[in-house]
Design a protein around this motif. Structure first.
Motif, PDB file in Angstrom:
ATOM      1  N   ARG A   1      40.958  35.115  32.882  1.00 31.11           N
ATOM      2  CA  ARG A   1      39.916  36.390  34.582  1.00 31.11           C
ATOM      3  C   ARG A   1      40.302  35.290  35.618  1.00 31.11           C
ATOM      4  NH1 ARG A   1      35.537  33.581  31.529  1.00 31.11           N
ATOM      5  NH2 ARG A   1      35.929  31.636  32.226  1.00 31.11           N
ATOM      6  N   ALA A   2      40.750  34.324  36.016  1.00 26.05           N
ATOM      7  CA  ALA A   2      41.219  33.979  36.556  1.00 26.05           C
ATOM      8  C   ALA A   2      42.367  34.469  37.053  1.00 26.05           C
ATOM      9  CB  ALA A   2      42.124  32.433  37.021  1.00 26.05           C
ATOM     10  N   ARG A   3      43.298  34.669  36.250  1.00 30.27           N
ATOM     11  CA  ARG A   3      44.585  35.798  36.312  1.00 30.27           C
ATOM     12  C   ARG A   3      44.532  36.469  36.886  1.00 30.27           C
ATOM     13  NH1 ARG A   3      46.998  39.130  33.893  1.00 30.27           N
ATOM     14  NH2 ARG A   3      45.754  39.038  32.234  1.00 30.27           N
ATOM     15  N   THR A   4      43.522  37.363  35.956  1.00 31.98           N
ATOM     16  CA  THR A   4      43.235  39.087  36.260  1.00 31.98           C
ATOM     17  C   THR A   4      42.571  39.052  38.386  1.00 31.98           C
ATOM     18  OG1 THR A   4      41.197  39.229  35.081  1.00 31.98           O
ATOM     19  CG2 THR A   4      43.538  40.122  34.067  1.00 31.98           C
ATOM     20  N   ALA A   5      41.327  38.282  38.361  1.00 29.11           N
ATOM     21  CA  ALA A   5      41.121  38.696  39.894  1.00 29.11           C
ATOM     22  C   ALA A   5      41.618  38.059  40.738  1.00 29.11           C
ATOM     23  CB  ALA A   5      40.000  36.664  39.841  1.00 29.11           C
ATOM     24  N   ARG A   6      42.875  37.486  40.580  1.00 29.02           N
ATOM     25  CA  ARG A   6      43.782  37.407  41.260  1.00 29.02           C
ATOM     26  C   ARG A   6      45.331  38.363  41.487  1.00 29.02           C
ATOM     27  NH1 ARG A   6      41.804  32.900  40.194  1.00 29.02           N
ATOM     28  NH2 ARG A   6      41.450  31.292  41.660  1.00 29.02           N
ATOM     29  N   GLY A   7      44.862  39.658  40.772  1.00 34.00           N
ATOM     30  CA  GLY A   7      45.856  40.418  40.729  1.00 34.00           C
ATOM     31  C   GLY A   7      47.406  40.042  40.135  1.00 34.00           C
ATOM     32  N   VAL A   8      47.011  38.927  38.899  1.00 39.16           N
ATOM     33  CA  VAL A   8      49.069  38.397  38.896  1.00 39.16           C
ATOM     34  C   VAL A   8      49.102  38.590  37.806  1.00 39.16           C
ATOM     35  CG1 VAL A   8      49.602  36.003  38.015  1.00 39.16           C
ATOM     36  CG2 VAL A   8      48.184  36.197  40.701  1.00 39.16           C
ATOM     37  N   ALA A   9      50.584  39.271  37.463  1.00 40.82           N
ATOM     38  CA  ALA A   9      50.724  39.321  36.114  1.00 40.82           C
ATOM     39  C   ALA A   9      51.016  38.454  35.436  1.00 40.82           C
ATOM     40  CB  ALA A   9      52.122  40.642  36.208  1.00 40.82           C
TER      41      ALA A   9
ATOM     42  N   ALA B 189      47.221  25.779  36.181  1.00 42.46           N
ATOM     43  CA  ALA B 189      46.085  25.878  37.320  1.00 42.46           C
ATOM     44  C   ALA B 189      46.994  25.949  38.354  1.00 42.46           C
ATOM     45  CB  ALA B 189      45.543  24.364  37.175  1.00 42.46           C
ATOM     46  N   ALA B 190      48.019  25.029  38.451  1.00 37.81           N
ATOM     47  CA  ALA B 190      49.163  25.005  39.941  1.00 37.81           C
ATOM     48  C   ALA B 190      49.078  26.857  40.257  1.00 37.81           C
ATOM     49  CB  ALA B 190      49.678  24.488  40.279  1.00 37.81           C
ATOM     50  N   ALA B 191      49.814  27.393  39.555  1.00 39.54           N
ATOM     51  CA  ALA B 191      49.845  28.750  39.619  1.00 39.54           C
ATOM     52  C   ALA B 191      49.296  29.505  40.388  1.00 39.54           C
ATOM     53  CB  ALA B 191      51.040  29.093  37.978  1.00 39.54           C
ATOM     54  N   LEU B 192      48.496  29.213  39.358  1.00 39.74           N
ATOM     55  CA  LEU B 192      47.039  29.954  40.092  1.00 39.74           C
ATOM     56  C   LEU B 192      46.086  29.778  40.977  1.00 39.74           C
ATOM     57  CD1 LEU B 192      45.556  31.132  36.997  1.00 39.74           C
ATOM     58  CD2 LEU B 192      46.415  32.868  38.036  1.00 39.74           C
ATOM     59  N   GLY B 193      46.467  28.774  41.494  1.00 39.10           N
ATOM     60  CA  GLY B 193      46.593  27.906  43.118  1.00 39.10           C
ATOM     61  C   GLY B 193      44.634  27.325  43.015  1.00 39.10           C
TER      62      GLY B 193
END
Length: 83
Positions: free
Chosen positions: A21-29, A68-72
């Motif tokens: 969820r966090a990854r897709t919400a940030r538009g990160v592949a 978590a760090a990579a997603l901020g």
């Protein structure tokens, strides 16, 4: 009977969903997330991210902190139940 070592429990399932969820919400592949975690000093492949999200691999504490760090976000964000 105790769970097998590869079985992922409720907290692990919750974390896997929260990462996706966090990854897709940030538009990160997945590939970008793996590259970010690696750049932060925790080598990770896109396969690792994919397996964690699909609940085929456990997300250990080191993985959790790096992702978590990579997603901020704080690791606590990924541990909390969805609102």
């Amino acid at each position: 009977m105790p769970p097998t070592p590869l079985e992922i429990g409720p907290a692990g399932n919750r974390v896997a969903r929260a990462i996706e969820r966090a990854r897709t919400a940030r538009g990160v592949a997945q590939r970008q997330l793996a590259a970010r975690a690696t750049a932060l000093g925790h080598p990770m492949t896109v396969t690792t991210i994919s397996r964690i999200e699909r609940r085929r691999r456990r997300c250990d504490v080191d993985d959790l902190v790096a992702i978590a760090a990579a997603l901020g976000v704080s690791p606590l964000v990924l541990l909390q139940p969805a609102a």
